[in-house]
Design a protein around this motif. Structure first.
Motif, PDB file in Angstrom:
ATOM      1  N   PHE A  18      72.037   3.035  22.834  1.00  0.00           N
ATOM      2  CA  PHE A  18      71.054   1.981  23.103  1.00  0.00           C
ATOM      3  C   PHE A  18      69.654   2.554  23.291  1.00  0.00           C
ATOM      4  N   THR A  19      69.560   3.782  23.748  1.00  0.00           N
ATOM      5  CA  THR A  19      68.245   4.417  23.855  1.00  0.00           C
ATOM      6  C   THR A  19      67.667   4.663  22.469  1.00  0.00           C
ATOM      7  N   VAL A  20      68.491   5.117  21.544  1.00  0.00           N
ATOM      8  CA  VAL A  20      68.039   5.303  20.157  1.00  0.00           C
ATOM      9  C   VAL A  20      67.607   3.960  19.567  1.00  0.00           C
ATOM     10  N   LEU A  21      68.385   2.918  19.808  1.00  0.00           N
ATOM     11  CA  LEU A  21      68.026   1.595  19.284  1.00  0.00           C
ATOM     12  C   LEU A  21      66.682   1.127  19.827  1.00  0.00           C
ATOM     13  N   SER A  38      58.202   1.924  24.708  1.00  0.00           N
ATOM     14  CA  SER A  38      57.653   3.122  24.075  1.00  0.00           C
ATOM     15  C   SER A  38      58.107   4.400  24.768  1.00  0.00           C
ATOM     16  N   LEU A  39      58.767   4.281  25.920  1.00  0.00           N
ATOM     17  CA  LEU A  39      59.245   5.458  26.645  1.00  0.00           C
ATOM     18  C   LEU A  39      60.662   5.862  26.264  1.00  0.00           C
ATOM     19  N   ALA A  40      61.385   5.018  25.555  1.00  0.00           N
ATOM     20  CA  ALA A  40      62.793   5.303  25.226  1.00  0.00           C
ATOM     21  C   ALA A  40      62.947   6.662  24.551  1.00  0.00           C
ATOM     22  N   GLN A  41      62.037   6.991  23.658  1.00  0.00           N
ATOM     23  CA  GLN A  41      62.139   8.259  22.926  1.00  0.00           C
ATOM     24  C   GLN A  41      62.185   9.467  23.848  1.00  0.00           C
ATOM     25  N   PHE A  42      61.566   9.393  25.018  1.00  0.00           N
ATOM     26  CA  PHE A  42      61.515  10.536  25.921  1.00  0.00           C
ATOM     27  C   PHE A  42      62.833  10.805  26.628  1.00  0.00           C
ATOM     28  N   PHE A  43      63.765   9.863  26.548  1.00  0.00           N
ATOM     29  CA  PHE A  43      65.085  10.072  27.121  1.00  0.00           C
ATOM     30  C   PHE A  43      66.046  10.691  26.104  1.00  0.00           C
ATOM     31  N   ILE A  97      69.851  -2.077  39.348  1.00  0.00           N
ATOM     32  CA  ILE A  97      70.302  -1.972  37.964  1.00  0.00           C
ATOM     33  C   ILE A  97      71.617  -1.203  37.947  1.00  0.00           C
ATOM     34  N   LEU A  98      72.696  -1.901  37.649  1.00  0.00           N
ATOM     35  CA  LEU A  98      74.014  -1.280  37.540  1.00  0.00           C
ATOM     36  C   LEU A  98      74.207  -0.792  36.114  1.00  0.00           C
ATOM     37  N   GLY A  99      74.725   0.415  35.963  1.00  0.00           N
ATOM     38  CA  GLY A  99      74.864   0.986  34.621  1.00  0.00           C
ATOM     39  C   GLY A  99      73.495   1.201  34.002  1.00  0.00           C
ATOM     40  N   SER A 100      72.582   1.782  34.780  1.00  0.00           N
ATOM     41  CA  SER A 100      71.167   1.867  34.386  1.00  0.00           C
ATOM     42  C   SER A 100      70.914   2.747  33.170  1.00  0.00           C
ATOM     43  N   GLY A 101      71.782   3.707  32.920  1.00  0.00           N
ATOM     44  CA  GLY A 101      71.581   4.563  31.757  1.00  0.00           C
ATOM     45  C   GLY A 101      70.180   5.151  31.731  1.00  0.00           C
ATOM     46  N   PHE A 102      69.535   5.065  30.565  1.00  0.00           N
ATOM     47  CA  PHE A 102      68.172   5.574  30.409  1.00  0.00           C
ATOM     48  C   PHE A 102      67.170   4.428  30.442  1.00  0.00           C
ATOM     49  N   ASP A 103      67.419   3.463  31.306  1.00  0.00           N
ATOM     50  CA  ASP A 103      66.514   2.328  31.467  1.00  0.00           C
ATOM     51  C   ASP A 103      65.138   2.841  31.900  1.00  0.00           C
ATOM     52  N   SER A 104      64.086   2.292  31.316  1.00  0.00           N
ATOM     53  CA  SER A 104      62.727   2.776  31.614  1.00  0.00           C
ATOM     54  C   SER A 104      61.872   1.744  32.344  1.00  0.00           C
ATOM     55  N   ARG A 105      62.469   0.673  32.810  1.00  0.00           N
ATOM     56  CA  ARG A 105      61.667  -0.412  33.388  1.00  0.00           C
ATOM     57  C   ARG A 105      60.901   0.014  34.640  1.00  0.00           C
ATOM     58  N   LYS A 129      68.915  11.838  33.056  1.00  0.00           N
ATOM     59  CA  LYS A 129      67.715  10.998  33.093  1.00  0.00           C
ATOM     60  C   LYS A 129      66.633  11.662  33.930  1.00  0.00           C
ATOM     61  N   HIS A 130      67.016  12.214  35.072  1.00  0.00           N
ATOM     62  CA  HIS A 130      66.045  12.882  35.941  1.00  0.00           C
ATOM     63  C   HIS A 130      65.406  14.073  35.220  1.00  0.00           C
ATOM     64  N   VAL A 131      66.215  14.897  34.582  1.00  0.00           N
ATOM     65  CA  VAL A 131      65.704  16.076  33.868  1.00  0.00           C
ATOM     66  C   VAL A 131      64.722  15.660  32.778  1.00  0.00           C
ATOM     67  N   ARG A 132      65.070  14.634  32.008  1.00  0.00           N
ATOM     68  CA  ARG A 132      64.199  14.207  30.900  1.00  0.00           C
ATOM     69  C   ARG A 132      62.946  13.491  31.403  1.00  0.00           C
ATOM     70  N   THR A 133      63.058  12.821  32.541  1.00  0.00           N
ATOM     71  CA  THR A 133      61.891  12.171  33.139  1.00  0.00           C
ATOM     72  C   THR A 133      60.879  13.219  33.584  1.00  0.00           C
ATOM     73  N   VAL A 134      61.361  14.245  34.262  1.00  0.00           N
ATOM     74  CA  VAL A 134      60.476  15.323  34.724  1.00  0.00           C
ATOM     75  C   VAL A 134      59.870  16.057  33.532  1.00  0.00           C
TER      76      VAL A 134
END
Length: 146
Positions: A18-21, A38-43, A97-105, A129-134
């Motif tokens: 879903f992040t790729v989508l 526009s942040l999905a790519q960073f995950f 957010i349950l099952g938050s995955g790479f949610d960027s909201r 997610k934390h590693v990719r966010t940092v």
């Protein structure tokens, strides 16, 4: 793509799929359905971010395997974005957010008052997610993510 991050058999996890989508949806030419994440790519890992240059080929492959998944993903993202916008307009102060995955909201939506986002998922997903966010230097501004 990097099979180390995608689990057995080199398949994308649902979180990554879903992040790729969402990342592909940013390239949508029809602005009425274009994904605003526009942040999905960073995950995504480096190889997937690089592969986004070939977004039309990737999209065709996704659609050949699961017809309708792209528009479902765009509609799903838009639906939950609208719910969050309404919640922010209603001065809500906490989002779960349950099952938050790479949610960027938490990164994309800013409000006058800080919002406490509580994200729950598997430990490995939250850690990734934390590693990719940092690594991407993303900031939640005045929001809090727990």
């Amino acid at each position: 793509m990097n099979t180390a991050s995608t689990g057995s058999q080199g398949l994308l996890s649902p979180t990554e799929r879903f992040t790729v989508l969402r990342a592909l949806g940013v390239f949508e030419t029809d602005e009425r359905i274009r994904c605003q994440d526009s942040l999905a790519q960073f995950f995504l890992d480096d190889e997937w971010r690089e592969a986004l240059r070939f977004h039309s080929m990737i999209l065709k492959r996704f659609e050949s395997r699961t017809p309708g998944i792209y528009f479902y993903g765009l509609a799903r993202t838009h639906f939950f974005d609208q719910i969050l916008k309404h919640a922010i307009d209603s001065q809500i102060s906490q989002i779960l957010i349950l099952g938050s995955g790479f949610d960027s909201r938490a990164f994309r939506f800013k409000a006058g008052n800080p919002i406490n986002f509580f994200e729950f998922d598997r430990d490995d997903v939250i850690q990734k997610k934390h590693v990719r966010t940092v690594a991407s230097c993303m900031s939640v501004g005045t929001n809090n993510v727990n």
